[in-house]
Design a protein around this motif. Structure first.
Motif, PDB file in Angstrom:
ATOM      1  N   VAL A 100       0.821  -1.217   0.000  1.00 10.05           N
ATOM      2  CA  VAL A 100       0.000   0.000   0.000  1.00 10.05           C
ATOM      3  C   VAL A 100       0.853   1.265   0.000  1.00 10.05           C
ATOM      4  CG1 VAL A 100      -1.719   1.325   1.291  1.00 10.05           C
ATOM      5  CG2 VAL A 100      -1.975  -1.153   1.051  1.00 10.05           C
ATOM      6  N   ASN A 103       2.891   1.508  -3.214  1.00  7.52           N
ATOM      7  CA  ASN A 103       2.053   1.865  -4.362  1.00  7.52           C
ATOM      8  C   ASN A 103       1.723   3.351  -4.364  1.00  7.52           C
ATOM      9  OD1 ASN A 103       2.037  -0.826  -5.085  1.00  7.52           O
ATOM     10  ND2 ASN A 103      -0.040  -1.208  -4.344  1.00  7.52           N
ATOM     11  N   ILE A 104       1.357   3.864  -3.200  1.00  5.40           N
ATOM     12  CA  ILE A 104       1.032   5.292  -3.096  1.00  5.40           C
ATOM     13  C   ILE A 104       2.251   6.130  -3.473  1.00  5.40           C
ATOM     14  CG2 ILE A 104       0.414   7.137  -1.482  1.00  5.40           C
ATOM     15  CD1 ILE A 104      -1.291   5.000   0.010  1.00  5.40           C
ATOM     16  N   ASP A 199       0.057   3.629   6.156  1.00  7.46           N
ATOM     17  CA  ASP A 199      -0.973   2.602   6.036  1.00  7.46           C
ATOM     18  C   ASP A 199      -1.105   1.806   7.339  1.00  7.46           C
ATOM     19  OD1 ASP A 199       0.681   0.202   6.037  1.00  7.46           O
ATOM     20  OD2 ASP A 199       1.207   0.579   3.945  1.00  7.46           O
ATOM     21  N   ASP A 318      -5.254   2.301  -3.884  1.00  8.37           N
ATOM     22  CA  ASP A 318      -4.012   3.010  -3.564  1.00  8.37           C
ATOM     23  C   ASP A 318      -3.830   4.218  -4.483  1.00  8.37           C
ATOM     24  OD1 ASP A 318      -3.622   0.972  -1.745  1.00  8.37           O
ATOM     25  OD2 ASP A 318      -2.296  -0.166  -3.075  1.00  8.37           O
ATOM     26  N   THR A 321      -6.012   6.983  -3.141  1.00  9.00           N
ATOM     27  CA  THR A 321      -5.406   7.631  -1.976  1.00  9.00           C
ATOM     28  C   THR A 321      -4.261   8.542  -2.399  1.00  9.00           C
ATOM     29  OG1 THR A 321      -5.999   5.760  -0.565  1.00  9.00           O
ATOM     30  CG2 THR A 321      -4.274   7.229   0.239  1.00  9.00           C
TER      31      THR A 321
END
Length: 366
Positions: A100, A103-104, A199, A318, A321
């Protein structure tokens, strides 16, 4: 001329700062038996040497977004025909970098924003590959943990022929090592951040520490949920959390009741606001997102997509976000605009086989 006494004082000062990144100059002076001006001089020199991050004059648009949490290898198996449980099913496989927080960070880097990722990987081929990919994208991962005794994490998703998630298996044991001690060690790396994004793979004590740090520094903290079982890591005191991003199921787990309609969602938001949360975004799948607007919730529909263009869902949340974080980096007061950007990024990701769409670029921020 630097004397041996100066070197000893600097070493002691650095040790005190590492133990407590929030210690004040007068307290340092008292503990070291120095004048406050001498402490200020040592801090300035250590900052020039790059050994600590001081209170530098950083242009707001170049302040980094610091992401903290999971990084792993994503393996996605998409069934070719309807799935039969308890049996072997033919499938296509796609492997990519995932996690997460990672990825962000990649989404933000592809948008051209300054990003720093604090994560944990194994000292293995997979971990080195993840760090090399991040470096190539312009993500700073200095300070991340490289463990010699644990494999890099993995996330295996089983998808149906339409690309919808059927089952996911996550091996994220390394993230547990991003503990309170790691948080203290990496505190200087978050000092200049415009926004910290974390996260809920992180341990409970680490999340507690991030909230305390955000309150002390008056720094914006965005927390993003990762699964319903890990909602318990959030706790009940939400002071210091600028924004929480989650889906309806995760919100139901957090508040401990079903949320069947808009009124129930709004009641849940008001309860979280009373617990100290400043803003809330609820992802509602193809229906779009709910976002806080004062005491109420407003809704923003998702972009219309041709079902035939949708590849699969992994990474879309993700991306959303990341878009929200990018929007708030640009304008901290415009949550609606940030959500709109998040939905655009999610739509692009839905149309990609990759966890992070390669179609992302700085032009999306114009």
């Amino acid at each position: 001329m630097t004397t041996s006494k100066d070197l000893s004082s600097k070493a002691q000062l650095l040790a005190l700062v590492e133990a407590n990144p929030f210690i004040g100059q007068q307290e340092l002076a008292d503990q070291l038996g120095l004048s406050r001006s001498a402490v200020a001089g040592h801090l300035a020199q250590l900052t020039r040497d790059g050994r600590i991050l001081g209170r530098a004059y950083v242009l707001p648009q170049r302040q980094p977004i610091v992401c903290m949490g999971g990084a792993n290898v994503d393996r996605k198996l998409r069934a070719i025909a309807p799935l039969h449980m308890g049996s072997s099913n033919p499938a296509r496989q796609h492997e990519s970098a995932g996690g997460v927080a990672r990825n962000i960070a990649e989404n933000l880097a592809r948008l051209g924003l300054p990003v720093h990722l604090l994560t944990a990987v194994g000292r293995d081929a997979a971990g080195q590959s993840l760090l090399d990919q991040l470096q190539a994208l312009g993500v700073d991962s200095a300070g991340s943990l490289q463990a010699p005794d644990e494999a890099t994490g993995s996330y295996t998703a089983v998808l149906d022929p339409q690309g919808d998630l059927v089952l996911a298996l996550a091996h994220m044991a390394l993230t547990e090592r991003l503990d309170a001690a790691f948080l203290r060690q990496t505190a200087p790396r978050r000092a200049a951040a415009s926004l910290v994004v974390a996260d809920l793979n992180l341990p409970r004590d680490t999340l507690d520490g991030l909230r305390a740090e955000a309150r002390l520094r008056d720094q914006r903290l965005l927390l993003v949920a990762v699964s319903e079982p890990k909602m318990s890591r959030l706790g009940t005191d939400l002071r210091g959390v600028s924004l929480l991003v989650l889906n309806r199921g995760e919100l139901q787990t957090l508040v401990g009741r079903d949320l069947p309609d808009e009124d129930a969602l709004a009641q849940a938001w008001r309860a979280l606001r009373e617990a100290g949360l400043k803003q809330l975004v609820i992802s509602d799948g193809a229906r779009g997102v709910w976002f806080s607007d004062g005491d109420a919730l407003a809704v923003l529909p998702a972009p219309a997509l041709d079902p035939a263009s949708i590849r699969e869902v992994t990474g879309a949340g993700d991306a959303m976000t990341a878009g929200i974080a990018a929007g708030l980096h640009r304008d901290p007061e415009d949550l609606r605009g940030a959500c709109a950007l998040g939905l655009r990024l999610a739509a692009l990701t839905l149309q990609s086989d990759a966890t992070v769409s390669e179609a992302l670029g700085p032009a999306l921020l114009v």
